[in-house]
Design an enzyme around this catalytic site. Structure first.
Site, PDB file in Angstrom:
ATOM      1  N   ASP A  18      -4.819  20.373  -0.822  1.00  0.00           N
ATOM      2  CA  ASP A  18      -5.975  20.747   0.103  1.00  0.00           C
ATOM      3  C   ASP A  18      -7.441  20.533  -0.986  1.00  0.00           C
ATOM      4  O   ASP A  18      -7.255  22.096  -2.126  1.00  0.00           O
ATOM      5  CB  ASP A  18      -5.957  22.005   0.801  1.00  0.00           C
ATOM      6  CG  ASP A  18      -7.233  22.124   1.592  1.00  0.00           C
ATOM      7  OD1 ASP A  18      -6.900  23.208   2.302  1.00  0.00           O
ATOM      8  OD2 ASP A  18      -8.053  21.917   1.569  1.00  0.00           O
ATOM      9  N   TYR A  75      -5.639  29.368   1.280  1.00  0.00           N
ATOM     10  CA  TYR A  75      -6.941  28.914   2.486  1.00  0.00           C
ATOM     11  C   TYR A  75      -7.491  27.434   3.288  1.00  0.00           C
ATOM     12  O   TYR A  75      -7.420  26.743   2.244  1.00  0.00           O
ATOM     13  CB  TYR A  75      -8.120  29.965   3.129  1.00  0.00           C
ATOM     14  CG  TYR A  75      -8.838  29.212   4.400  1.00  0.00           C
ATOM     15  CD1 TYR A  75      -9.902  28.590   3.854  1.00  0.00           C
ATOM     16  CD2 TYR A  75      -8.922  30.256   5.354  1.00  0.00           C
ATOM     17  CE1 TYR A  75     -10.710  28.346   5.699  1.00  0.00           C
ATOM     18  CE2 TYR A  75      -9.428  30.249   6.583  1.00  0.00           C
ATOM     19  CZ  TYR A  75     -10.534  28.852   6.583  1.00  0.00           C
ATOM     20  OH  TYR A  75     -10.842  29.381   8.001  1.00  0.00           O
ATOM     21  N   LYS A  96     -16.774  19.660   2.884  1.00  0.00           N
ATOM     22  CA  LYS A  96     -17.217  19.555   1.337  1.00  0.00           C
ATOM     23  C   LYS A  96     -18.526  18.089   0.921  1.00  0.00           C
ATOM     24  O   LYS A  96     -19.033  17.808   1.330  1.00  0.00           O
ATOM     25  CB  LYS A  96     -17.341  20.690   0.650  1.00  0.00           C
ATOM     26  CG  LYS A  96     -16.693  21.653   1.767  1.00  0.00           C
ATOM     27  CD  LYS A  96     -15.595  23.066   0.450  1.00  0.00           C
ATOM     28  CE  LYS A  96     -14.959  24.602   1.549  1.00  0.00           C
ATOM     29  NZ  LYS A  96     -15.856  24.664   2.206  1.00  0.00           N
TER      30      LYS A  96
END
Ligand code: KE4
Length: 424
Positions: free
Chosen positions: A237, A142, A265
């Site tokens: 990623d 994702y 994050k």
């Protein structure tokens, strides 16, 4: 104060599904979501006042636990100078210099406001730099919700059971090629089937959105070699892995140099921050230096930069934080491994450092297909059991457990006792 149920009743009237991000709706665990009132250290409290040991950590940012004093003090002090200027600031230079000086494979970096935006921008950059259109991603990975990434996505989309999102034009999906995680032949076939057309391969170097799935021996090295052979960029990623699996992320932990890397994050210290960075000759293609356009009103926001820089400095200057997370991960996941074995449970555990997932399947979980053999109903029972005992896990089989530096051995042992009770 209103209860979670009362708040959810109100929420669904004014917010689609009652939440601002689907996984928060607790849909796959069949519960009303707990509305969280506050957090401190390794704990969160819901609006009913119940305390939970937090294994979500806001999906990764809370490496140092919630409300870290250094981050909070820096943010409070920065607020005195105003919240947003929409202009260049010294803070943006400071955090960019800091990352470029401390992360070897990042020569230049651009700040954005989410991991989705970081990935979307990095893909456009890869296409602009190479002049090619196609992107290779992996089923079960994702990368946020930009159109061309919602093709066989993992995480929330996977949990929702919708392999492709409605609203994604065929024109986007056609340039996104999907390979099988840990299967270099599937990547090689896509390169050979689309000669000279693949701009980049984007990968979660440790997958954490189909549950945690580790790269097999030689997988990341093989991706590096295939990208070099075919003139494509390798994009890591690291929205989850970055600054968590090591200060230099998975790239440092596994010794692979990506061409571009995306962050989110942890880099924001809890504030909305994403970033993409990498090799100078590639990054220089970004406007206004080059022809690849990207922009953002709140990109580089001074409060967000303050929180992010404070957290990164704390992590870089105190390597003992990483030592603690490794110890805590070994204690927790080593303990779970023993419990599963003693109970002869039809489960599989994948973990690395402070990231891990218990899959309710006896099969080895190495990719999207094997992850999907998990018994999600049994996971829901596990989630509810643990929540009732004060442990807040990610509300989906296809997410990760996140540990913070403030999860003590005693807290981990209490977690293991509860898991052991569930398995008995
Ligand atoms: P955001 O746009 O949510 O900041 O980042 C998207 C993203 C990109 N890349 C990776 C590897 C990610 O894990 C994410 C987002 N992660 C999910 C948790 N699995 C965010 C939680 C949510 O969607 O609410």
């Amino acid at each position: 104060m209103a209860t979670s149920a009362e708040l959810m009743d109100r929420a669904v009237k004014v917010i689609p599904g009652g939440v601002n991000s689907p996984v928060r709706a607790f849909g796959s665990v069949g519960l009303t979501p707990r509305f969280i009132a506050r957090a401190d250290g390794p704990y969160v409290w819901d609006v009913e006042g119940t305390r939970y040991l937090d294994y979500v950590g806001s999906w990764g940012p809370m490496f140092l636990g919630h409300n870290n004093p250094a981050v909070r003090a820096a943010v409070q002090e920065a607020c005195e100078r105003g919240l947003s200027f929409g202009a260049a600031t010294e803070l943006e230079v400071q955090i960019a210099e800091y990352i470029c000086e401390t992360v070897p494979h990042v020569d230049m970096i651009r700040m954005v406001n989410s991991g989705t935006e970081a990935v979307m921008s990095a893909l456009r950059l890869a296409r602009g730099f190479t002049g090619r259109d196609k992107i290779v991603k992996f089923a079960g990975n994702y990368h946020g919700h930009s159109d061309c990434m919602l093709v066989a996505a993992g995480s929330g989309v996977m949990t929702a059971g919708v392999p492709d999102s409605a609203g994604v034009p065929a024109g986007c999906a056609q340039d996104t090629l999907t390979a099988t995680y840990n299967d270099l032949d599937s990547v090689r076939a896509l390169f050979e089937g689309n000669p000279g057309q693949v701009a980049a391969v984007i990968v979660e170097p440790v997958a954490a959105n189909m549950g945690v799935v580790l790269p097999g021996e030689g997988f990341l090295e093989g991706l590096r070699a295939l990208c070099d052979e075919h003139g494509a960029l390798l994009i890591f990623d690291e929205v989850i892995c970055g600054f968590r699996l090591a200060y230099g992320g998975a790239a440092a932990r596994f010794g692979i140099v990506p061409d571009l890397v995306t962050y989110g994050k942890i880099i924001g210290g809890g504030m909305p921050v994403g970033a993409f960075g990498g090799k100078r000759d590639i990054m220089q293609k970004m406007a206004p230096a080059g022809p690849v356009y990207q922009a953002g009103t709140l990109s580089g926001n001074p409060i967000a930069m303050t929180a992010g820089l404070a957290q990164l400095v704390e992590l870089h200057d105190h390597p003992e934080h990483y030592e603690r997370l490794e110890q805590a991960g070994e204690r927790l996941f080593g303990g779970i491994e023993s419990l599963l074995s003693e109970a002869n449970a039809p489960c599989t555990l994948n973990h690395v450092g402070s990231l891990g997932s218990v899959f309710f399947t006896p099969d080895a979980v190495i990719d999207y297909t094997s992850a999907k053999t998990s018994d999600t109903a049994r996971f829901a029972e596990y989630f509810r059991f643990m929540l009732e005992r004060g442990f807040y896990l990610a509300p989906s089989q296809f997410e990760a457990m996140f540990i913070s530096t403030l999860h003590t051995d005693e807290m981990i042992d209490e977690t293991l006792a509860a898991i052991g009770e569930f398995l008995s």
